[in-house]
Design an enzyme around this catalytic site. Structure first.
Site, PDB file in Angstrom:
ATOM      1  N   CYS A  84       0.833  -1.198   0.000  1.00 60.81           N
ATOM      2  CA  CYS A  84       0.000   0.000   0.000  1.00 60.81           C
ATOM      3  C   CYS A  84       0.875   1.258   0.000  1.00 60.81           C
ATOM      4  O   CYS A  84       1.555   1.532  -0.984  1.00 60.81           O
ATOM      5  CB  CYS A  84      -0.995  -0.042   1.162  1.00 60.81           C
ATOM      6  SG  CYS A  84      -2.309   1.161   0.991  1.00 60.81           S
ATOM      7  N   HIS A 178      -3.585  -5.357   0.743  1.00 61.58           N
ATOM      8  CA  HIS A 178      -3.003  -5.829   2.013  1.00 61.58           C
ATOM      9  C   HIS A 178      -3.044  -7.357   2.112  1.00 61.58           C
ATOM     10  O   HIS A 178      -4.042  -7.910   2.570  1.00 61.58           O
ATOM     11  CB  HIS A 178      -3.773  -5.217   3.188  1.00 61.58           C
ATOM     12  CG  HIS A 178      -3.528  -3.752   3.349  1.00 61.58           C
ATOM     13  ND1 HIS A 178      -2.508  -3.248   4.125  1.00 61.58           N
ATOM     14  CD2 HIS A 178      -4.136  -2.678   2.796  1.00 61.58           C
ATOM     15  CE1 HIS A 178      -2.512  -1.924   4.075  1.00 61.58           C
ATOM     16  NE2 HIS A 178      -3.497  -1.553   3.259  1.00 61.58           N
ATOM     17  N   GLU A 180      -1.748  -9.160   4.235  1.00 60.85           N
ATOM     18  CA  GLU A 180      -1.737  -9.602   5.638  1.00 60.85           C
ATOM     19  C   GLU A 180      -3.137  -9.712   6.227  1.00 60.85           C
ATOM     20  O   GLU A 180      -3.331 -10.303   7.286  1.00 60.85           O
ATOM     21  CB  GLU A 180      -0.882  -8.642   6.483  1.00 60.85           C
ATOM     22  CG  GLU A 180      -1.448  -7.234   6.697  1.00 60.85           C
ATOM     23  CD  GLU A 180      -1.158  -6.274   5.537  1.00 60.85           C
ATOM     24  OE1 GLU A 180      -0.794  -6.754   4.453  1.00 60.85           O
ATOM     25  OE2 GLU A 180      -1.333  -5.057   5.725  1.00 60.85           O
ATOM     26  N   ASP A 236       1.333 -13.520  30.997  1.00 61.69           N
ATOM     27  CA  ASP A 236       2.653 -12.987  30.675  1.00 61.69           C
ATOM     28  C   ASP A 236       3.653 -13.191  31.814  1.00 61.69           C
ATOM     29  O   ASP A 236       4.751 -13.700  31.601  1.00 61.69           O
ATOM     30  CB  ASP A 236       2.569 -11.492  30.339  1.00 61.69           C
ATOM     31  CG  ASP A 236       1.566 -11.221  29.233  1.00 61.69           C
ATOM     32  OD1 ASP A 236       1.159 -12.189  28.562  1.00 61.69           O
ATOM     33  OD2 ASP A 236       1.179 -10.050  29.052  1.00 61.69           O
TER      34      ASP A 236
END
Ligand code: XMP
Length: 554
Positions: A84, A178, A180, A236
């Site tokens: 893009c 795109h 992705e 985490d």
């Protein structure tokens, strides 16, 4: 290890590019689009494994405020893929023309790939991934109106603009769409063709390899010094703890957990059991519920509650860390993820405006250790789903690995108004029932049908092989409202608290949609809560998305 560098010009999908390529088994790193490209970047010992560079999209225009990459991107000899804005940038920087479209193109748009022969071998491998017709996903307000010398058009969008561009001699590629984004047909194949076919990467990015690397680097950096990690019981920090315990001697690893009294039911004991199972020997559980509850007494204003909790957290943390008597040489570990770095604008990416400031309680201890160069963040190259995978490899309990997020201030932000021990107990009870029910109920089938209930009124365990409602939901919890409503118990009128249930779907917590519950599940869960928690008289379901509402109530 082979690596793909992504220059981030601020597109919302930059991270997705990184994720998709990592899913292909190739390590990616995102750096600001205008980073200096020199010996320190693709040339150094670590960076010389860079096999290709991707120029991301951007909300800006090349002829306006859009950032330009360092010109050396075009002379470093590596394959380039412009997506893009990245393509517009490449075209513009090489002397082509980019102009605004009469109307912005957004969404699914067909692309036709012409029959022009590939100009070189890399192009042939790239073009193999493209069908002669496919549906791409676009979002752009500018387009290429004249190609720069050397660039050729190989695919055209249904609106008549260049959609696939390839350089005549160099391994440079550009896509006006795109790949992705999941709606883009052949997107994964296109990225794969660039990464493997053009750049020649090998798929060496695995969690097993990551563990090996971290073991080696932590060992070298920390030596025999102690390390302290503050654990919350979430994914985490637990995985960070597991990694430290795996990489270092367990005597070196100090884990500190603060029970603020604002935790969920059985949380502290579960955290203890999980960490001990992972080999923790120096686990410091600080029970400070009384301190938090007395500091919150009489306080009803949401920001004041958050401030009091944040400040007290820091005070107790400093006091308790000092009490441990660790030598000054100790390291402080944090469960920071790759996305946290990007969101806080610390050196990677351009998304500083997305900082969730109220979530990041500034800590003088962290500042001090950072200044002394003694902070370690062993997860800072990982995305959340990679952390979950790593957790599984390290033997972290599945219940922790798939756990929903829980806010630092805990139940306090789920009890609007004054927080008291009694209210915390009621909420803990109701929340535990809600979560238990979500874990044992199967998720609706993908075709949208609600699952059939079993004869006893409760469906069987969703965890038995299939996905449960809990797995389908990004975050779910109960909120105890400061409202009493009337009900009947036998012949007597009775006033009980109102409980709100919240369940949302989300990608990252920045935006959220309401989870569309099968009605039957909600009805049954509500009945069980009002039957079991005597102080609750009524249950409601929060149907607000974010924005305008936030996920938490305070
Ligand atoms: P909001 O309520 O801002 O929440 O839509 C977005 C996500 O962040 C979590 N959250 C917090 N997490 N400390 C945290 O560690 C906090 O102060 C905090 N406040 C909200 C929230 O649970 C949701 O996942």
């Amino acid at each position: 290890m082979d690596k793909i560098l992504i220059l981030d010009f601020g597109s919302q999908t930059t991270q997705l590019i990184g994720r998709r390529i990592r899913d292909l088994g190739v390590y990616t790193e995102i750096i600001p689009g205008d980073s200096v490209i020199n010996d320190e970047t693709p040339g150094t010992a670590r960076a010389d494994q860079v096999r290709g560079i991707i120029l991301s999209g951007s909300p800006e225009s090349v002829y306006d405020r859009g950032a330009a990459p360092d010109r050396r991107v075009y002379s470093c000899g590596l394959p380039l893929l412009g997506i893009c804005y990245g393509l517009q940038r490449m075209n513009f920087d090489q002397g082509g023309r980019v102009e605004p479209l009469p109307e912005r193109e957004y969404g699914r748009i067909g692309v036709t790939v012409g029959k022009k022969p590939a100009p070189h071998n890399a192009a042939a491998r790239f073009l193999e991934a493209l069908d002669s017709r496919f549906t791409a996903w676009m979002s752009h307000g500018d387009t290429l109106t004249a190609l720069a010398p050397g660039l050729g058009e190989y695919g055209t969008s249904d609106t008549g603009y260049p959609a696939v561009v390839i350089h005549d001699e160099k391994p440079w590629f550009g896509l006006q769409f795109h790949p992705e984004v999941t709606h883009c047909e052949r997107g994964a194949e296109i990225l794969s063709a660039f990464v493997f076919g053009v750049c020649g990467c090998s798929a060496g990015w695995t969690m097993e390899r990551y563990v090996e690397e971290v073991r080696a680097s932590l060992g070298a950096r920390i030596g025999k010094n102690p390390v302290l990690l503050l654990v919350s019981g979430g994914v985490d920090s637990t995985v960070a703890g597991a990694l430290l315990l795996n990489a270092l001697e367990s005597d070196q690893v100090h884990l500190m957990y603060m029970d603020t009294g604002l935790m969920r039911r059985d949380e502290t004991e579960t955290v203890r059991a999980n960490l001990e199972r992972l080999g923790a020997k120096r686990l410091h559980i600080i029970r400070c519920g009384d301190e938090f509850l007395s500091a919150l007494k009489g306080v009803t204003e949401p920001e004041a509650k958050r401030r009091i909790i944040g400040d007290l957290f820091i005070t107790i943390q400093e006091r308790e860390v000092a009490r441990l008597g660790l030598p000054d040489t100790y390291f402080l570990a944090q469960g920071t993820l790759y996305t946290d770095l990007i969101e806080s604008g610390q050196g990677v990416g351009k998304k500083a405006h997305l900082i969730k400031s109220h979530h990041n309680v500034g800590s003088p201890l962290v500042d001090l250790k950072r200044k002394a160069g003694r902070i370690i963040e062993p997860l800072d190259r990982l995305y959340k789903d990679e952390v979950r995978r790593l957790g599984r490899i390290l033997g972290v309990d599945e219940e922790v690995v798939r756990r929903h997020p829980f806010p630092g201030p805990g139940l306090a932000v789920r009890i609007p108004g004054e927080v008291t021990r009694e209210k915390c107990d009621i909420l803990r009870e109701a929340d535990a029932i809600f979560i238990e029910e979500l874990k044992r109920r199967p998720a609706p089938r993908a075709d949208g049908d609600a699952p059939a209930a079993a004869g006893d009124g409760f469906v069987k365990n969703g965890g038995a092989g299939g996905r449960s409602l809990y797995d389908d939901i990004w975050q779910a919890f109960a909120v105890l409202l400061p409202v009493r409503s009337v009900g009947v118990a036998g012949d007597v009128r009775k006033y009980g608290w109102v409980l709100a249930l919240r369940a949302i779907t989300s990608a990252d917590g920045m935006t959220a949609d309401v989870y569309p519950f099968p009605a039957r599940d909600l009805l049954e869960i509500s009945t069980r809560i009002t039957n079991s928690v005597k102080d609750i008289g009524r249950v409601t379901y929060d149907i607000s998305s974010k924005p305008p509402a936030t996920i938490e109530w305070e």
